[in-house]
Structures are given as structure tokens and as C-alpha cells.
Design an enzyme around this catalytic site. Structure first.
Site, PDB file in Angstrom:
ATOM      1  N   HIS A  40      -9.472   1.054  13.967  1.00 37.79           N
ATOM      2  CA  HIS A  40      -8.083   1.180  14.204  1.00 37.79           C
ATOM      3  C   HIS A  40      -8.170   1.780  15.681  1.00 37.79           C
ATOM      4  CE1 HIS A  40      -8.504   2.711  10.072  1.00 37.79           C
ATOM      5  NE2 HIS A  40      -8.318   1.746  10.210  1.00 37.79           N
ATOM      6  N   GLN A  64      -2.684  -1.066  -4.011  1.00 39.86           N
ATOM      7  CA  GLN A  64      -3.590  -1.894  -3.707  1.00 39.86           C
ATOM      8  C   GLN A  64      -4.676  -1.791  -3.738  1.00 39.86           C
ATOM      9  OE1 GLN A  64      -3.255  -1.491   0.405  1.00 39.86           O
ATOM     10  NE2 GLN A  64      -5.083  -1.903   0.618  1.00 39.86           N
ATOM     11  N   GLN A 161      -7.097 -10.835   3.492  1.00 31.65           N
ATOM     12  CA  GLN A 161      -6.015 -10.198   4.669  1.00 31.65           C
ATOM     13  C   GLN A 161      -4.927 -10.396   5.294  1.00 31.65           C
ATOM     14  OE1 GLN A 161      -5.443  -5.650   3.848  1.00 31.65           O
ATOM     15  NE2 GLN A 161      -5.293  -5.632   6.157  1.00 31.65           N
TER      16      GLN A 161
END
Ligand code: AMP
Length: 321
Positions: A40, A64, A161
Site C-alpha cells: 500500500h 465483497q 480486480q
């Protein structure tokens, strides 16, 4: 001094960002589920090179998750997350806004998945986690409406994704560029993931087999290229499966797919052709296993770069490996 501006709802976010999108400075957006790690951090640092304001959302999105226990055990480390963002804000000098919404703020009408992206959600995780990508598409759609960024940075670790979000952006007509960031790995090659903290020490050791298995696939393609021969996708799957076949690992899938359409590729292929080798593996003892995913793009590097930049509207960017 606190550098990061924390906003707990979209009203506060609108005040922090100010004005309509056309009137304000460009915003780079990094959506996350928190439990922030070096992967991240790399995304946020990359965002800081793309816009003077970086918004990082921290939201464990219930829609999700296909398993209630997975949602319940998902790591939550908000104060450490904010400390990491403070570090990046201090080091880069950009304005960092942490958007930490409640479920109600993201889903004022109830946490129901309403956005569906067809086709690219059929295989890989789409086949194994019913409703997962509806939840991803729904939350990204809601977050994009709240943040209205100029660029959104996503990791290639979650390759499907990335493709799903790109399709969502096209489908919903969001005016945002998608930037695809390379996967950050630990020294032993394991892709860094929030879920790695849930692994027992022996599970963490076993997880090393995942990058090793992908490397075996890369080596097979490299050997075919050197020999001027074609690559059999069955052989490719088989070297990966072999490396992952050990007590303590349970394969969810090992698949070779077309990276743009996320559909399985069978038969023999030119080793220069771009293929995505993707795996999902349950690590540890049942029933408390940790499901990890990883992938590698195979084929010609130039093709890979072109591929990552490609989309119907030419909106996606990305470089590195
Ligand atoms: P998550 O918090 O797991 O939902 O991930 C938020 C974003 O970080 C997604 O775009 C992920 O693809 C990206 N990401 C997660 N792990 C890594 C990693 N090891 N390297 C690069 N990006 C990552």
C-alpha cells in the site's frame, strides 16, 4: 503535528477536497481495506507523484466478502494505518486525506451489491467467490462518486480486480485514469498482503512456494522461448501445481488466462504472447486457512507494457514489473 486530514464521511471529504472537480487541484486516489503494508505504501508514494492531493480510503467493504468469518477476521489496524500515511505525507510533502467511512456512509441505502460487471468476472476469483466482484464494483463505484479523483492507483497483485475496475470505469463512464502499480514482494518473494499477518509461522514458510511456483512457470516460458518452441498451457499449469502440491497448501485454482479478457487459454502458444498465470491457494490447516492470491504476466515485456496501457479508451497506464 498531524499532516493527514482524516474524514469519516463523504460530507467531510467534500469539504476537505473542496469545489467541483474542475475547480480543484487533481486528486490521486488509492482505495484500500486498511491493514496497510509496504505494498500500500508503494501505491500511496506513487500517487504522490501523480497529484498534489492523495486520498486513501480505508474501508473493509462487507459486500465483497463471500464468507462471514473472512470478514470477521480481516485485520483492522487503523491507528497504525494513519501513522503510515503520516510518514508518507511527511516524506513526500503532498496533502494526504484519509477517507475512513462507515458502512452507512458508503451504502446509505443498505449494503446491497448493485453494480455488476459482466465477462471479466466469470473466471478465476469470480468463479470461486460468488458475488465478490459485484461487491468490488459496487464499492469502487460508490468511492469514485465520493472522491471524484483524476487518477486511481491499483495494484497488479489483484490483477483480475484491476481488469474488473477498468471495465467498471468504462461501463459507468467514470472520468478517471487507472494506474497499475507493480506487486511489492517480501525478500523471500511472497507478495505482501494484509492477510499474511493471519498466517502461522509454518504457513508463512509454505507461502514461499507460491512465488516459487510462479517462477517455475516463468522459467518454462523462458526455456520455450530460448528453444524457439511453443508453450503448452497444460504443461505450464502442471509445473505450478507440482510446486504447490504439499501438505499445508490447498490449491483453489492455477489458471492461465488471457490478461485482457480473463478467459482461460488452452493449447500451445507462442512464448512471446502475453498470458496471465494466476493462482489462489489456501495456506495452513483446515478450517482456519488463509487464502492467498498471486500472479505473473508471461510473454514479451513490450507486449506487457502495451497491454497494461491498453483499454477501449486508452485510459490505463502502468510500467515496471
Ligand atoms: P486491499 O487493501 O488488499 O484491498 O488492497 C488495496 C490496493 O492495494 C489494491 O489495489 C491492491 O491490489 C493493492 N495491493 C495490495 N497488496 C499489494 C502489493 N503487495 N503490491 C502492490 N499493490 C498491492
Amino acid at each position: 503535528m498531524t499532516l493527514v486530514v482524516r474524514c469519516d464521511d463523504r460530507a467531510a471529504l467534500a469539504v476537505a477536497l473542496g469545489g467541483s472537480r474542475g475547480d480543484r487541484a487533481p486528486v490521486a486516489f488509492v482505495p484500500t481495506m486498511g491493514a496497510l503494508h509496504e505494498g500500500h505504501r508503494a501505491l500511496v508514494e506513487r500517487a504522490a507523484t501523480l497529484a498534489p492531493t492523495v486520498v486513501v480510503s480505508i474501508f473493509v467493504n462487507p459486500t465483497q466478502f463471500d464468507a462471514a468469518t473472512d470478514l470477521a477476521t480481516y485485520p483492522r489496524t487503523l491507528s497504525e494505518d494513519l501513522a503510515l500515511l503520516e510518514e508518507v505525507a511527511g516524506a513526500t510533502g503532498v496533502r494526504v486525506v484519509a477517507y475512513v467511512p462507515s458502512v452507512h456512509d458508503v451504502y446509505p441505502d443498505g449494503a446491497v451489491a448493485t453494480v455488476h460487471v459482466p465477462e471479466v468476472t466469470v473466471h478465476l476469483c469470480g468463479a470461486r467467490r460468488p458475488g465478490h466482484f459485484d461487491g468490488v464494483a459496487t464499492v469502487v463505484d460508490a468511492l469514485l462518486r465520493a472522491v471524484r479523483p483524476t487518477v486511481m492507483i491499483l495494484g497488479r497483485k489483484d490483477f483480475q480486480q484491476l481488469v474488473v475496475v477498468r471495465a467498471l470505469v468504462e461501463q459507468a463512464g467514470h472520468d478517471v485514469v487507472i494506474d497499475a502499480a507493480p506487486t511489492v514482494r517480501a525478500d523471500d518473494g511472497v507478495a505482501i498482503s494484509s492477510r499474511n499477518t493471519l498466517l502461522a509461522p509454518d504457513g508463512r514458510m509454505l507461502a514461499r512456494r507460491i512465488p516459487r511456483a510462479l517462477a517455475a512457470g516463468v522459467a518454462l516460458v523462458a526455456a520455450a522461448r530460448a528453444a524457439g518452441s511453443s508453450v503448452e498451457t497444460a504443461a505450464l499449469r502442471s509445473v505450478v501445481v507440482q510446486e504447490l502440491t504439499v501438505e499445508g497448501l490447498r490449491i483453489d485454482y492455477v489458471d492461465v488466462v488471457d490478461p485482457l479478457r480473463i478467459v482461460p487459454v488452452e493449447g500451445s502458444h507462442d512464448p512471446e504472447l502475453p498470458l496471465l498465470l494466476a493462482v489462489a491457494v489456501h495456506v495452513g490447516d483446515e478450517p482456519a486457512t488463509v487464502r492467498l492470491i498471486d500472479n505473473v504476466l508471461l510473454g514479451d515485456r513490450e507486449d506487457e507494457l502495451r497491454l497494461l496501457r491498453a483499454s477501449a479508451a486508452g485510459r490505463m497506464t502502468g510500467n515496471g514489473s
